[in-house]
Design a protein around this motif. Structure first.
Motif, short mmCIF file in Angstrom:
data_model
loop_
_atom_site.label_atom_id
_atom_site.label_comp_id
_atom_site.label_asym_id
_atom_site.label_seq_id
_atom_site.Cartn_x
_atom_site.Cartn_y
_atom_site.Cartn_z
N PRO A 98 -9.69 10.65 2.36
CA PRO A 98 -10.15 10.78 0.97
C PRO A 98 -9.68 9.64 0.08
N ALA A 99 -8.54 9.04 0.41
CA ALA A 99 -7.96 7.99 -0.43
C ALA A 99 -8.79 6.72 -0.44
N GLY A 100 -9.46 6.42 0.67
CA GLY A 100 -10.24 5.19 0.75
C GLY A 100 -9.36 3.96 0.53
N ALA A 101 -9.83 3.06 -0.32
CA ALA A 101 -9.11 1.81 -0.58
C ALA A 101 -7.79 2.05 -1.30
N THR A 102 -7.65 3.19 -1.98
CA THR A 102 -6.42 3.46 -2.73
C THR A 102 -5.26 3.85 -1.83
N SER A 103 -5.52 3.97 -0.51
CA SER A 103 -4.45 4.36 0.41
C SER A 103 -3.37 3.29 0.54
N MET A 104 -3.62 2.09 -0.04
CA MET A 104 -2.58 1.04 0.01
C MET A 104 -1.78 0.97 -1.29
N ASP A 105 -2.23 1.69 -2.33
CA ASP A 105 -1.50 1.58 -3.59
C ASP A 105 -1.31 2.93 -4.29
N THR A 106 -2.29 3.38 -5.08
CA THR A 106 -2.05 4.54 -5.94
C THR A 106 -1.83 5.84 -5.19
N THR A 107 -2.51 6.05 -4.06
CA THR A 107 -2.29 7.30 -3.31
C THR A 107 -1.29 7.14 -2.17
N LEU A 108 -0.79 5.91 -1.95
CA LEU A 108 0.17 5.68 -0.86
C LEU A 108 1.45 6.52 -1.02
N PRO A 109 2.05 6.62 -2.22
CA PRO A 109 3.25 7.45 -2.33
C PRO A 109 3.00 8.91 -1.96
N LEU A 110 1.85 9.44 -2.33
CA LEU A 110 1.51 10.82 -1.99
C LEU A 110 1.34 10.98 -0.48
N ILE A 111 0.61 10.04 0.14
CA ILE A 111 0.42 10.09 1.60
C ILE A 111 1.76 9.99 2.30
N SER A 112 2.62 9.11 1.81
CA SER A 112 3.97 8.95 2.39
C SER A 112 4.77 10.24 2.29
N GLU A 113 4.62 10.93 1.18
CA GLU A 113 5.38 12.17 0.95
C GLU A 113 4.96 13.30 1.86
N VAL A 114 3.65 13.41 2.16
CA VAL A 114 3.16 14.57 2.91
C VAL A 114 2.91 14.27 4.39
N THR A 115 3.11 13.00 4.81
CA THR A 115 2.89 12.66 6.23
C THR A 115 4.18 12.08 6.82
N SER A 116 4.06 11.03 7.61
CA SER A 116 5.22 10.43 8.28
C SER A 116 5.24 8.92 8.03
N PRO A 117 6.37 8.25 8.35
CA PRO A 117 6.43 6.79 8.14
C PRO A 117 5.35 6.02 8.90
N ASP A 118 5.02 6.46 10.11
CA ASP A 118 3.96 5.78 10.89
C ASP A 118 2.61 5.88 10.19
#
Length: 198
Positions: free
Chosen positions: A152-172
């Motif tokens: 769902p994050a699309g291009a924002t997965s490298m910036d604005t949604t990255l902290p959220l993805i990092s919080e709910v997933t894993s370092p890999d």
């Protein structure tokens, strides 16, 4: 960030309607073009300054490209269906979908390539994509899997949604999310331009 974006959009609309003289408003394309070029330059600098990006990409292997490839296909399918439902030219639907969540770039580019109407649709579509992503990422990560949470994050997965993805997933997954964002962000201006010159 989202509240600031909404305030800026509403403030701009009110200023354009009530305050800014028409002769200045009609020449905003020059300011938009300069801002667009600076934005693309800054993204290039940001990607180039991260020395670990290439190493992380090699480590993940070619299968890492399945995630952005799937996001691209899904976005294009959605853009084609939407253009049919709303009687838009297919190039407009696919170009709007090519924003992949990058509202500032897609909005400005499509305003310059097409019209303020299509640029506004692209801007709002990609803002809504980011807002929906913020709501869905934790649910998808918990109910489906961590890889799917990037989509769902699309291009924002490298910036604005990255902290959220990092919080709910894993370092890999965080590294893969960043690389997905790099790939999609790099393709946004290419795809938008392609559909208007095709």
């Amino acid at each position: 960030m989202t509240i600031i974006i909404l305030i800026a959009v509403i403030g701009g609309m009110l200023s354009g309607y009530f305050i800014v003289p028409e002769n200045i408003a009609n020449n905003m394309e020059i300011v938009s073009t300069i801002a667009l070029n600076l934005l693309i330059l800054s993204v290039g600098i940001d990607v180039g300054s991260n020395k670990e990006t290439i190493k992380d990409l090699k480590k993940a292997g070619p299968k890492i490209l399945l995630i952005p490839f799937s996001i691209i296909l899904g976005s294009f399918l959605g853009g084609a269906i939407t253009s049919f439902l709303y009687d838009l030219p297919i190039k407009s639907g696919l170009s709007i979908a090519s924003g992949f969540g990058w509202y500032s770039l897609s909005g400005v580019m499509l305003t310059n390539l097409d019209s303020a109407h299509i640029g506004t649709i692209a801007f709002l579509t990609n803002i809504f994509r980011e807002l929906i992503a913020v709501m869905l990422i934790p649910i998808i990560a918990a109910k489906l899997n961590h890889y799917t949470a990037i989509a769902p994050a699309g291009a924002t997965s490298m910036d604005t949604t990255l902290p959220l993805i990092s919080e709910v997933t894993s370092p890999d997954i965080t590294v893969i999310s960043f690389l997905n964002g790099v790939v999609l962000s790099s393709l946004v201006p290419i795809f938008i331009s392609f559909f208007y010159t095709f």
